[in-house]
Design an enzyme around this catalytic site. Structure first.
Site, PDB file in Angstrom:
ATOM      1  N   LYS A 142       0.843  -1.204   0.000  1.00 34.81           N
ATOM      2  CA  LYS A 142       0.000   0.000   0.000  1.00 34.81           C
ATOM      3  C   LYS A 142       0.880   1.256   0.000  1.00 34.81           C
ATOM      4  O   LYS A 142       2.078   1.180   0.314  1.00 34.81           O
ATOM      5  CB  LYS A 142      -0.897  -0.016   1.244  1.00 34.81           C
ATOM      6  N   ARG A 188     -10.375   0.003  15.296  1.00 31.90           N
ATOM      7  CA  ARG A 188     -10.211   0.755  14.053  1.00 31.90           C
ATOM      8  C   ARG A 188     -10.995  -0.009  12.997  1.00 31.90           C
ATOM      9  O   ARG A 188     -12.211   0.034  13.005  1.00 31.90           O
ATOM     10  CB  ARG A 188      -8.720   0.913  13.716  1.00 31.90           C
ATOM     11  N   MET A 228      10.926  24.433   1.406  1.00 31.76           N
ATOM     12  CA  MET A 228      10.126  23.562   0.539  1.00 31.76           C
ATOM     13  C   MET A 228      10.975  22.662  -0.365  1.00 31.76           C
ATOM     14  O   MET A 228      10.697  21.483  -0.527  1.00 31.76           O
ATOM     15  CB  MET A 228       9.177  24.405  -0.320  1.00 31.76           C
ATOM     16  N   TYR A 247      14.776  30.615   6.899  1.00 31.40           N
ATOM     17  CA  TYR A 247      13.546  31.299   7.334  1.00 31.40           C
ATOM     18  C   TYR A 247      13.504  31.422   8.853  1.00 31.40           C
ATOM     19  O   TYR A 247      13.785  30.462   9.570  1.00 31.40           O
ATOM     20  CB  TYR A 247      12.317  30.520   6.884  1.00 31.40           C
TER      21      TYR A 247
END
Ligand SMILES: *Cc1c(COP(=O)(O)O)cnc(C)c1O
Length: 365
Positions: free
Chosen positions: A32, A126, A302, A255
Protein backbone atom coordinates in the site's frame (compact mmCIF):
# COMPACT_ATOMS: atom_id res chain seq x y z
CA UNK A 1 18.98 14.87 -11.34
CA UNK A 2 18.98 16.49 -7.94
CA UNK A 3 17.47 13.82 -5.71
CA UNK A 4 17.00 10.08 -5.94
CA UNK A 5 15.74 7.20 -3.86
CA UNK A 6 17.77 4.13 -4.73
CA UNK A 7 15.69 0.99 -4.23
CA UNK A 8 17.65 -2.26 -4.04
CA UNK A 9 15.21 -5.03 -4.97
CA UNK A 10 17.75 -7.75 -4.07
CA UNK A 11 17.52 -6.49 -0.51
CA UNK A 12 13.73 -6.70 -0.73
CA UNK A 13 14.04 -10.31 -1.81
CA UNK A 14 16.42 -11.12 1.04
CA UNK A 15 14.01 -9.56 3.56
CA UNK A 16 11.09 -11.57 2.14
CA UNK A 17 13.08 -14.78 2.62
CA UNK A 18 14.00 -13.76 6.16
CA UNK A 19 10.32 -13.09 6.99
CA UNK A 20 9.05 -16.28 5.38
CA UNK A 21 11.53 -18.23 7.50
CA UNK A 22 10.37 -16.42 10.64
CA UNK A 23 6.68 -17.01 9.89
CA UNK A 24 6.85 -20.52 8.49
CA UNK A 25 3.65 -19.69 6.56
CA UNK A 26 2.70 -18.01 3.32
CA UNK A 27 3.45 -14.30 3.13
CA UNK A 28 1.42 -11.31 2.02
CA UNK A 29 3.69 -8.49 0.88
CA UNK A 30 2.06 -5.21 1.94
CA UNK A 31 2.56 -2.69 -0.86
CA UNK A 32 0.00 0.00 0.00
CA UNK A 33 0.93 3.69 -0.23
CA UNK A 34 3.18 3.22 -3.26
CA UNK A 35 4.90 0.34 -1.46
CA UNK A 36 5.75 2.60 1.49
CA UNK A 37 7.25 5.06 -0.99
CA UNK A 38 9.35 2.42 -2.79
CA UNK A 39 7.18 2.16 -5.96
CA UNK A 40 3.97 0.08 -6.13
CA UNK A 41 4.42 -1.75 -9.42
CA UNK A 42 8.18 -2.35 -9.23
CA UNK A 43 7.98 -3.63 -5.66
CA UNK A 44 4.80 -5.65 -6.31
CA UNK A 45 6.37 -7.48 -9.24
CA UNK A 46 9.67 -7.97 -7.37
CA UNK A 47 7.87 -9.31 -4.30
CA UNK A 48 5.95 -11.78 -6.43
CA UNK A 49 9.20 -12.91 -8.04
CA UNK A 50 10.85 -13.23 -4.61
CA UNK A 51 8.16 -15.63 -3.45
CA UNK A 52 5.44 -13.52 -1.87
CA UNK A 53 2.22 -15.54 -2.05
CA UNK A 54 -0.09 -12.55 -1.78
CA UNK A 55 0.04 -8.80 -2.20
CA UNK A 56 -1.87 -6.61 0.26
CA UNK A 57 -2.99 -3.05 -0.38
CA UNK A 58 -5.32 -0.55 1.20
CA UNK A 59 -7.10 0.79 -1.88
CA UNK A 60 -8.92 -0.82 -4.75
CA UNK A 61 -7.12 1.40 -7.27
CA UNK A 62 -3.78 0.14 -5.93
CA UNK A 63 -4.94 -3.45 -6.45
CA UNK A 64 -6.19 -2.77 -9.98
CA UNK A 65 -2.95 -1.03 -10.90
CA UNK A 66 -1.00 -4.11 -9.81
CA UNK A 67 -3.23 -6.39 -11.88
CA UNK A 68 -3.00 -4.23 -14.99
CA UNK A 69 0.79 -4.30 -14.65
CA UNK A 70 0.88 -8.07 -14.69
CA UNK A 71 0.78 -9.21 -11.05
CA UNK A 72 -0.69 -12.72 -10.97
CA UNK A 73 -0.64 -13.73 -7.29
CA UNK A 74 -3.72 -13.10 -5.14
CA UNK A 75 -4.27 -9.49 -4.12
CA UNK A 76 -6.24 -8.35 -1.08
CA UNK A 77 -7.57 -4.77 -0.77
CA UNK A 78 -8.77 -3.88 2.72
CA UNK A 79 -9.92 -0.28 2.68
CA UNK A 80 -12.79 -0.72 0.28
CA UNK A 81 -15.83 1.19 1.52
CA UNK A 82 -19.49 0.67 0.62
CA UNK A 83 -20.23 2.30 -2.73
CA UNK A 84 -16.86 1.26 -4.20
CA UNK A 85 -16.64 -0.23 -7.67
CA UNK A 86 -16.84 -3.80 -6.36
CA UNK A 87 -17.67 -5.10 -9.82
CA UNK A 88 -14.34 -3.98 -11.18
CA UNK A 89 -12.64 -5.60 -8.19
CA UNK A 90 -14.27 -8.90 -9.09
CA UNK A 91 -13.46 -8.43 -12.79
CA UNK A 92 -9.78 -8.00 -11.84
CA UNK A 93 -9.84 -11.03 -9.55
CA UNK A 94 -9.15 -9.01 -6.42
CA UNK A 95 -10.01 -10.27 -2.94
CA UNK A 96 -11.98 -7.81 -0.85
CA UNK A 97 -11.87 -7.24 2.89
CA UNK A 98 -15.33 -6.83 4.36
CA UNK A 99 -15.73 -4.82 7.54
CA UNK A 100 -19.39 -3.77 7.54
CA UNK A 101 -22.84 -5.17 6.83
CA UNK A 102 -23.33 -2.52 4.15
CA UNK A 103 -20.24 -3.71 2.26
CA UNK A 104 -21.16 -7.38 2.76
CA UNK A 105 -24.59 -6.78 1.23
CA UNK A 106 -23.24 -4.93 -1.81
CA UNK A 107 -20.57 -7.54 -2.46
CA UNK A 108 -22.79 -10.57 -1.98
CA UNK A 109 -25.27 -9.10 -4.47
CA UNK A 110 -22.70 -9.48 -7.26
CA UNK A 111 -22.56 -12.59 -9.43
CA UNK A 112 -19.84 -15.28 -9.37
CA UNK A 113 -19.37 -15.50 -5.60
CA UNK A 114 -16.84 -12.70 -4.99
CA UNK A 115 -13.80 -13.60 -2.87
CA UNK A 116 -13.86 -11.95 0.55
CA UNK A 117 -11.79 -11.80 3.74
CA UNK A 118 -13.78 -10.97 6.85
CA UNK A 119 -12.03 -8.29 8.90
CA UNK A 120 -12.42 -8.50 12.68
CA UNK A 121 -11.95 -5.79 15.26
CA UNK A 122 -10.24 -7.77 18.02
CA UNK A 123 -9.29 -4.78 20.14
CA UNK A 124 -7.57 -2.13 18.06
CA UNK A 125 -10.88 -0.31 17.62
CA UNK A 126 -10.21 0.75 14.05
CA UNK A 127 -11.10 -1.51 11.11
CA UNK A 128 -13.21 -4.65 11.22
CA UNK A 129 -16.45 -6.03 12.65
CA UNK A 130 -17.26 -5.07 16.22
CA UNK A 131 -20.86 -3.96 16.89
CA UNK A 132 -22.19 -5.55 13.70
CA UNK A 133 -20.60 -8.96 14.36
CA UNK A 134 -23.76 -10.80 15.43
CA UNK A 135 -25.64 -9.32 12.52
CA UNK A 136 -22.95 -10.60 10.17
CA UNK A 137 -23.34 -14.11 11.59
CA UNK A 138 -26.99 -14.02 10.45
CA UNK A 139 -26.11 -13.23 6.81
CA UNK A 140 -26.26 -15.62 3.88
CA UNK A 141 -22.67 -16.69 3.09
CA UNK A 142 -23.65 -18.81 0.09
CA UNK A 143 -23.28 -15.88 -2.33
CA UNK A 144 -19.61 -15.22 -1.52
CA UNK A 145 -16.37 -17.21 -1.33
CA UNK A 146 -14.98 -16.68 2.14
CA UNK A 147 -11.25 -16.99 1.48
CA UNK A 148 -9.92 -15.38 4.61
CA UNK A 149 -10.54 -13.96 8.03
CA UNK A 150 -8.17 -11.47 9.60
CA UNK A 151 -7.49 -8.83 12.19
CA UNK A 152 -4.72 -6.37 13.03
CA UNK A 153 -2.60 -5.87 16.17
CA UNK A 154 -2.39 -2.47 17.83
CA UNK A 155 0.72 -3.20 19.92
CA UNK A 156 2.67 -6.00 18.22
CA UNK A 157 5.79 -3.83 18.54
CA UNK A 158 5.51 -4.29 22.31
CA UNK A 159 6.04 -8.04 22.74
CA UNK A 160 4.62 -9.35 26.02
CA UNK A 161 1.99 -6.61 26.18
CA UNK A 162 -1.29 -8.08 27.45
CA UNK A 163 -3.36 -6.50 24.68
CA UNK A 164 -1.62 -8.81 22.19
CA UNK A 165 -2.81 -11.96 24.00
CA UNK A 166 -6.27 -10.45 24.41
CA UNK A 167 -6.46 -9.74 20.67
CA UNK A 168 -5.24 -13.25 19.82
CA UNK A 169 -7.87 -14.81 22.12
CA UNK A 170 -10.62 -12.63 20.72
CA UNK A 171 -9.53 -13.58 17.19
CA UNK A 172 -9.83 -17.29 18.02
CA UNK A 173 -13.29 -16.74 19.58
CA UNK A 174 -14.60 -14.92 16.52
CA UNK A 175 -13.16 -17.57 14.19
CA UNK A 176 -14.99 -20.17 16.31
CA UNK A 177 -18.29 -18.19 16.10
CA UNK A 178 -18.09 -18.45 12.35
CA UNK A 179 -16.96 -22.08 12.33
CA UNK A 180 -20.08 -22.93 14.38
CA UNK A 181 -22.09 -21.84 11.31
CA UNK A 182 -19.99 -24.05 9.06
CA UNK A 183 -17.97 -21.14 7.64
CA UNK A 184 -14.25 -22.00 7.79
CA UNK A 185 -12.11 -19.48 5.89
CA UNK A 186 -8.95 -21.31 4.81
CA UNK A 187 -6.63 -18.30 5.29
CA UNK A 188 -6.54 -16.87 8.80
CA UNK A 189 -4.11 -13.96 9.12
CA UNK A 190 -3.30 -11.68 12.01
CA UNK A 191 0.40 -10.77 12.11
CA UNK A 192 2.06 -7.61 10.83
CA UNK A 193 5.87 -7.25 10.65
CA UNK A 194 6.44 -6.95 14.39
CA UNK A 195 4.33 -10.01 15.21
CA UNK A 196 5.95 -12.00 12.40
CA UNK A 197 9.36 -11.33 13.94
CA UNK A 198 8.50 -11.65 17.61
CA UNK A 199 5.30 -13.70 17.98
CA UNK A 200 5.30 -16.74 15.66
CA UNK A 201 2.33 -18.20 17.60
CA UNK A 202 0.15 -15.61 15.82
CA UNK A 203 1.24 -16.47 12.29
CA UNK A 204 -1.75 -18.77 11.45
CA UNK A 205 -1.90 -19.31 7.65
CA UNK A 206 -0.28 -16.12 6.39
CA UNK A 207 1.46 -12.96 7.63
CA UNK A 208 1.03 -9.42 6.29
CA UNK A 209 4.45 -7.83 6.30
CA UNK A 210 5.08 -4.21 5.37
CA UNK A 211 7.84 -2.28 7.07
CA UNK A 212 10.18 -5.23 7.72
CA UNK A 213 10.02 -6.22 4.06
CA UNK A 214 11.48 -2.78 3.32
CA UNK A 215 14.27 -3.66 5.74
CA UNK A 216 13.18 -1.36 8.54
CA UNK A 217 12.45 -2.21 12.16
CA UNK A 218 8.82 -1.79 13.29
CA UNK A 219 10.20 -0.12 16.44
CA UNK A 220 13.90 0.34 17.03
CA UNK A 221 13.56 0.88 20.77
CA UNK A 222 11.48 -2.20 21.59
CA UNK A 223 12.59 -4.60 18.85
CA UNK A 224 16.11 -3.49 17.90
CA UNK A 225 17.37 -2.06 14.63
CA UNK A 226 17.32 -3.52 11.12
CA UNK A 227 20.70 -5.20 11.50
CA UNK A 228 19.84 -6.96 14.75
CA UNK A 229 16.62 -8.23 13.13
CA UNK A 230 18.49 -9.57 10.08
CA UNK A 231 16.86 -7.04 7.73
CA UNK A 232 18.44 -4.93 4.99
CA UNK A 233 17.08 -1.41 4.40
CA UNK A 234 15.86 -1.27 0.81
CA UNK A 235 15.87 2.49 0.24
CA UNK A 236 18.87 4.81 0.18
CA UNK A 237 18.01 8.49 -0.25
CA UNK A 238 20.52 10.80 -1.93
CA UNK A 239 20.49 14.44 -2.99
CA UNK A 240 22.84 16.88 -4.62
CA UNK A 241 24.59 19.76 -2.96
CA UNK A 242 23.19 22.62 -4.96
CA UNK A 243 25.75 24.94 -3.48
CA UNK A 244 28.69 24.97 -1.06
CA UNK A 245 29.64 28.31 0.47
CA UNK A 246 31.99 29.62 3.15
CA UNK A 247 30.23 31.75 5.75
CA UNK A 248 31.44 33.62 8.83
CA UNK A 249 30.43 32.92 12.43
CA UNK A 250 27.05 34.33 13.52
CA UNK A 251 25.43 34.05 10.08
CA UNK A 252 21.68 33.54 10.56
CA UNK A 253 20.52 30.63 8.40
CA UNK A 254 17.14 30.21 6.72
CA UNK A 255 13.55 31.30 7.33
CA UNK A 256 12.96 32.81 10.75
CA UNK A 257 16.71 32.94 11.42
CA UNK A 258 16.16 30.16 13.93
CA UNK A 259 19.83 29.15 13.99
CA UNK A 260 23.18 30.84 13.38
CA UNK A 261 26.64 29.50 12.60
CA UNK A 262 28.79 29.11 15.72
CA UNK A 263 32.12 29.57 13.93
CA UNK A 264 33.43 30.32 10.45
CA UNK A 265 32.33 27.28 8.46
CA UNK A 266 31.21 25.92 5.13
CA UNK A 267 27.52 25.35 4.53
CA UNK A 268 25.94 23.06 1.96
CA UNK A 269 22.56 23.73 0.37
CA UNK A 270 20.88 20.35 -0.20
CA UNK A 271 18.44 20.23 -3.13
CA UNK A 272 15.57 18.59 -1.31
CA UNK A 273 12.91 19.97 1.02
CA UNK A 274 9.61 19.36 2.71
CA UNK A 275 7.86 19.06 -0.68
CA UNK A 276 10.02 15.96 -1.12
CA UNK A 277 9.21 14.52 2.30
CA UNK A 278 12.03 16.00 4.38
CA UNK A 279 10.22 16.82 7.66
CA UNK A 280 10.21 20.57 8.27
CA UNK A 281 10.60 20.10 12.00
CA UNK A 282 13.58 17.75 11.73
CA UNK A 283 16.56 18.54 13.89
CA UNK A 284 19.43 16.20 14.90
CA UNK A 285 19.47 14.80 11.38
CA UNK A 286 21.31 15.86 8.24
CA UNK A 287 23.39 14.33 5.47
CA UNK A 288 26.55 12.27 5.08
CA UNK A 289 29.43 13.21 2.78
CA UNK A 290 33.12 12.30 2.58
CA UNK A 291 32.91 9.96 5.54
CA UNK A 292 31.19 12.26 7.99
CA UNK A 293 27.87 13.69 9.04
CA UNK A 294 26.83 17.26 8.26
CA UNK A 295 23.89 18.26 10.47
CA UNK A 296 20.94 20.42 9.42
CA UNK A 297 21.23 24.08 10.34
CA UNK A 298 18.12 26.29 10.31
CA UNK A 299 14.67 25.39 9.05
CA UNK A 300 14.00 22.97 6.22
CA UNK A 301 12.34 24.84 3.33
CA UNK A 302 10.13 23.56 0.54
CA UNK A 303 12.82 22.54 -1.94
CA UNK A 304 16.04 22.81 0.01
CA UNK A 305 17.72 22.66 3.38
CA UNK A 306 21.08 23.77 4.68
CA UNK A 307 23.71 21.62 6.39
CA UNK A 308 26.88 22.55 8.26
CA UNK A 309 29.74 20.81 6.41
CA UNK A 310 32.51 22.12 8.70
CA UNK A 311 35.26 24.62 7.89
CA UNK A 312 37.67 21.99 6.55
CA UNK A 313 35.14 20.25 4.29
CA UNK A 314 36.28 19.43 0.77
CA UNK A 315 32.69 19.04 -0.50
CA UNK A 316 31.90 20.84 -3.75
CA UNK A 317 28.75 22.23 -5.32
CA UNK A 318 27.23 19.38 -7.33
CA UNK A 319 28.45 16.55 -5.06
CA UNK A 320 25.99 13.88 -3.96
CA UNK A 321 25.22 13.46 -0.27
CA UNK A 322 23.44 10.59 1.49
CA UNK A 323 20.31 11.76 3.29
CA UNK A 324 19.72 8.31 4.74
CA UNK A 325 20.97 4.80 4.16
CA UNK A 326 21.46 1.58 6.07
CA UNK A 327 23.86 3.25 8.51
CA UNK A 328 26.80 0.98 7.63
CA UNK A 329 29.12 3.89 6.81
CA UNK A 330 27.96 6.01 9.73
CA UNK A 331 25.31 7.86 7.74
CA UNK A 332 21.90 8.82 9.10
CA UNK A 333 19.16 6.18 8.76
CA UNK A 334 15.39 6.43 8.23
CA UNK A 335 15.17 5.57 11.94
CA UNK A 336 17.32 8.63 12.77
CA UNK A 337 15.13 10.88 10.63
CA UNK A 338 12.04 9.47 12.33
CA UNK A 339 13.46 10.17 15.78
CA UNK A 340 14.66 13.62 14.66
CA UNK A 341 11.15 14.64 13.66
CA UNK A 342 9.01 13.07 16.39
CA UNK A 343 7.84 10.41 13.97
CA UNK A 344 8.70 6.90 12.78
CA UNK A 345 10.64 5.34 9.89
CA UNK A 346 7.30 4.34 8.28
CA UNK A 347 6.36 7.99 7.77
CA UNK A 348 9.84 8.99 6.58
CA UNK A 349 9.95 6.54 3.65
CA UNK A 350 6.24 6.76 2.80
CA UNK A 351 6.30 10.52 2.42
CA UNK A 352 9.24 10.75 0.01
CA UNK A 353 7.53 12.83 -2.66
CA UNK A 354 6.87 12.18 -6.35
CA UNK A 355 9.60 14.63 -7.47
CA UNK A 356 12.24 12.25 -6.11
CA UNK A 357 13.27 9.76 -8.81
CA UNK A 358 13.09 6.11 -7.81
CA UNK A 359 16.11 4.28 -9.19
CA UNK A 360 16.02 0.48 -9.02
CA UNK A 361 19.68 -0.19 -8.40
CA UNK A 362 22.15 -0.97 -5.59
CA UNK A 363 23.03 1.69 -3.06
CA UNK A 364 26.14 3.78 -3.67
CA UNK A 365 28.72 4.97 -1.16
C1 LIG B 1 -0.18 -1.59 6.89
C2 LIG B 1 -0.77 -2.87 7.33
C3 LIG B 1 0.03 -4.00 7.56
C4 LIG B 1 1.55 -3.95 7.54
O1 LIG B 1 2.05 -3.46 8.76
P1 LIG B 1 3.63 -3.40 9.04
O2 LIG B 1 3.75 -2.94 10.45
O3 LIG B 1 4.19 -2.41 8.08
O4 LIG B 1 4.15 -4.76 8.80
C5 LIG B 1 -0.60 -5.20 7.82
N1 LIG B 1 -1.95 -5.28 7.90
C6 LIG B 1 -2.74 -4.21 7.72
C7 LIG B 1 -4.21 -4.38 7.83
C8 LIG B 1 -2.18 -2.97 7.45
O5 LIG B 1 -2.98 -1.91 7.29
Amino acid sequence: MRAEARIDLDRLSSNINRLKDAAGTSLMAVVKADAYGHGLVEVGLAAEKAGADWLGVALLEEAIKLRTHGVRVSILAWLVSPGSDFKSAVDHDIDLAVASIAAFKEISALPNKPRIHIELDTGMTRGGFLDEWHELLKQDFSKVTVVGIFSHFARADEPGEKQNTDQLNRFNEMVADLAALGVNPPIKHLSNSAATLKDPASSFDSVRTGIAMYGLSPDVRSLGDSKSLGLKPVMQLRAKLHLVKAVPASAAVGYGATESTQTDTKLGVVAMGYADGIPRIAHDAGVFINGRKAPIIGRVSMDQFVVDLGADSTAQSGDWVIVFGDGSQGEYTADDWGAASGSINYEIVTRIGPRVHRIYAPHVY
